[in-house]
Motif scaffolding. Structure first.
Motif, PDB file in Angstrom:
ATOM      1  N   MET A  58       0.864  -1.181   0.000  1.00 53.46           N
ATOM      2  CA  MET A  58       0.000   0.000   0.000  1.00 53.46           C
ATOM      3  C   MET A  58       0.898   1.226   0.000  1.00 53.46           C
ATOM      4  N   VAL A  59       0.689   2.092  -0.973  1.00 50.42           N
ATOM      5  CA  VAL A  59       1.533   3.284  -1.108  1.00 50.42           C
ATOM      6  C   VAL A  59       0.644   4.519  -1.276  1.00 50.42           C
ATOM      7  N   ASN A  87      -1.329   2.543   9.889  1.00 53.56           N
ATOM      8  CA  ASN A  87      -2.234   2.039   8.850  1.00 53.56           C
ATOM      9  C   ASN A  87      -2.008   0.543   8.636  1.00 53.56           C
ATOM     10  N   PHE A  88      -0.732   0.187   8.599  1.00 53.10           N
ATOM     11  CA  PHE A  88      -0.389  -1.225   8.406  1.00 53.10           C
ATOM     12  C   PHE A  88      -1.007  -2.092   9.499  1.00 53.10           C
ATOM     13  N   LYS A  89      -0.821  -1.644  10.752  1.00 52.62           N
ATOM     14  CA  LYS A  89      -1.363  -2.428  11.876  1.00 52.62           C
ATOM     15  C   LYS A  89      -2.874  -2.562  11.768  1.00 52.62           C
ATOM     16  N   GLY A  90      -3.540  -1.488  11.406  1.00 48.46           N
ATOM     17  CA  GLY A  90      -4.997  -1.507  11.275  1.00 48.46           C
ATOM     18  C   GLY A  90      -5.452  -2.502  10.221  1.00 48.46           C
ATOM     19  N   VAL A  91      -4.814  -2.442   9.048  1.00 51.24           N
ATOM     20  CA  VAL A  91      -5.196  -3.326   7.936  1.00 51.24           C
ATOM     21  C   VAL A  91      -4.947  -4.792   8.285  1.00 51.24           C
ATOM     22  N   VAL A  92      -3.766  -5.053   8.843  1.00 46.78           N
ATOM     23  CA  VAL A  92      -3.382  -6.447   9.089  1.00 46.78           C
ATOM     24  C   VAL A  92      -4.180  -7.063  10.244  1.00 46.78           C
ATOM     25  N   GLY A 118       7.099  -4.379   6.550  1.00 42.14           N
ATOM     26  CA  GLY A 118       7.907  -3.199   6.832  1.00 42.14           C
ATOM     27  C   GLY A 118       7.455  -2.031   5.977  1.00 42.14           C
ATOM     28  N   MET A 119       8.152  -0.891   6.171  1.00 37.72           N
ATOM     29  CA  MET A 119       7.881   0.277   5.339  1.00 37.72           C
ATOM     30  C   MET A 119       8.793   0.199   4.113  1.00 37.72           C
ATOM     31  N   VAL A 120       8.211   0.414   2.950  1.00 39.24           N
ATOM     32  CA  VAL A 120       8.941   0.229   1.683  1.00 39.24           C
ATOM     33  C   VAL A 120      10.238   1.052   1.679  1.00 39.24           C
ATOM     34  N   HIS A 121      11.330   0.381   1.345  1.00 40.66           N
ATOM     35  CA  HIS A 121      12.648   1.011   1.338  1.00 40.66           C
ATOM     36  C   HIS A 121      12.762   2.001   0.171  1.00 40.66           C
ATOM     37  N   ASN A 144       8.322  11.454  -2.481  1.00 41.48           N
ATOM     38  CA  ASN A 144       6.929  11.806  -2.756  1.00 41.48           C
ATOM     39  C   ASN A 144       5.898  10.869  -2.147  1.00 41.48           C
ATOM     40  N   GLN A 145       6.352   9.734  -1.653  1.00 47.41           N
ATOM     41  CA  GLN A 145       5.378   8.745  -1.156  1.00 47.41           C
ATOM     42  C   GLN A 145       6.026   7.846  -0.113  1.00 47.41           C
ATOM     43  N   GLN A 146       5.174   7.199   0.626  1.00 51.33           N
ATOM     44  CA  GLN A 146       5.643   6.142   1.510  1.00 51.33           C
ATOM     45  C   GLN A 146       4.602   5.049   1.558  1.00 51.33           C
ATOM     46  N   GLY A 147       5.028   3.866   2.021  1.00 44.79           N
ATOM     47  CA  GLY A 147       4.065   2.769   1.994  1.00 44.79           C
ATOM     48  C   GLY A 147       4.537   1.602   2.827  1.00 44.79           C
TER      49      GLY A 147
END
Ligand code: DAH
Length: 348
Positions: A224-225, A233-238, A295-298, A311-314
């Motif tokens: 998700m980006v 957000n990750f914790k909520g989704v998972v 993890g958070m996308v490198h 410009n983004q994170q995910g």
């Protein structure tokens, strides 16, 4: 002679109508009318030895009897034919209105059942389902994911490398993908953020098999980006995903870990679905089950996919579909999935 004819008439009259079947009838035909020794034939043949006065009378009698006997045969033949047909009809009677016998029915494989459930749950949270190739290049499977050349995963011991059809040492170097993570790169090359996808599919590892390892299994990748996607957000989704999948109020915990393609990286545990954290043989008395890497996308991954920096994170995650299926159905050995054992498959 006339007496003789009368005797033949009597026995024909009683024997022919009671012949049991066509063979018996044929025997009688030979007995009375047979060309060599038929009783009536012998009489007709001996007519010439009679004095002229008797010849005519006896001849007429004999011929009349012939007609009678032929009539008897015809009638009995008709009768036998009819009863034969009747008995065949009786024996082979078929009720075409009865429902037919059901053939054996197949059904979906347990891993497929869980895969569909996973897809449905993520779809309900806005995630699209994407697939990618199982034959990958070394670049997508490793380089683009920031996995360095000297990383142990690249070793021949872990990866099925393939011959390039163009010849030895030709690029690209092909392999069977060892994880579904390369589809992160493939998807981001073609789509800008914001994006939300999962990637279910087969992966391959060149390693010894045991109850929890197979050379081929399925993974589900998640990605998700957006501008401000966070670990929260990750914790909520998972958490939502695992609650829905196992149909109970599971808890999750994040432990720090390392993957080259995420920073920070975590290992995700869920509270043991068998004992609810009390400690049992399934969770090896820890109360927790390890279920996914994440993890958070490198930034290097965004860069490899052609995204502008900053410009983004995910977040990204990956888990074993077979492993989750084993937990859900309490299956003790991963190798059962491809055993082809009907007794195993019939249970789902
Ligand atoms: N690709 C990893 C594996 O096969 C799993 C994984 C870990 C995927 C962390 C991810 C991630 O996307 O962020 O073991």
């Amino acid at each position: 002679m006339v007496k003789e004819i009368k005797k033949i008439e009597d026995s024909a009259g009683s024997e022919i109508p009671t012949a049991k079947n066509r063979e018996e009838l044929e025997e009688l035909r030979i007995k009375f009318l047979g060309r060599e020794k038929g009783a009536l034939t012998l009489i007709l043949r001996s007519l010439k030895t009679l004095p002229d006065a008797d010849k005519k009378r006896v001849g007429e009698e004999a011929n009349k009897l012939r007609g009678v006997i032929e009539g008897l045969f015809a009638a009995r033949t008709e009768e036998l034919k009819r009863t034969e047909t009747e008995s065949i009809l009786k024996k082979e009677w078929l009720d075409v209105t009865r429902p037919g016998k059901k053939g054996p029915h197949g059904h979906l494989h347990p891993v497929t059942l869980v895969r569909r459930e996973v897809e449905k749950i993520f779809a309900s949270m806005g995630f699209g389902v994407v697939e990618g190739p199982e034959v990958e290049t070394e670049w997508y499977n490793f380089d683009a994911l920031n996995i360095p050349v000297d990383h142990p995963a690249r070793d021949m011991v872990d990866t099925f490398f393939l011959k390039n059809p163009k010849g030895k040492n030709q690029s690209p170097k092909l392999l069977l993908r060892t994880h579904t993570s390369p589809v992160q790169i493939r998807y981001m090359q073609k789509h800008n953020s914001p994006l939300r996808i999962i990637v279910p599919g087969r992966v391959y590892r060149y390693e010894a098999t045991d109850a929890s390892h197979d050379i081929q299994f399925q993974q589900v990748e998640g990605l998700m980006v957006d501008k401000n996607v966070s670990v929260a957000n990750f914790k909520g989704v998972v958490l939502e995903f695992f609650k829905k999948l196992f149909g109970m109020n599971v808890e999750i915990r994040l432990r720090p870990s390392f993957f080259p393609f995420t920073e920070p990286s975590f290992e995700i545990d869920i509270s043991c679905i068998a004992c609810n954290k009390k400690g049992c043989s399934i969770c090896k008395k820890t109360g927790w089950l390890e279920v996914m890497g994440a993890g958070m996308v490198h930034p290097k991954v965004f860069e490899a996919a052609g995204y502008a920096p900053g410009n983004q994170q995910g977040f990204a995650f990956g888990f074993g579909l077979d492993r989750v299926t084993m937990m859900k159905y309490k299956i003790p050995d991963i190798r059962l999935f491809h055993s082809g054992d009907i007794r195993f498959l019939k249970q789902f």
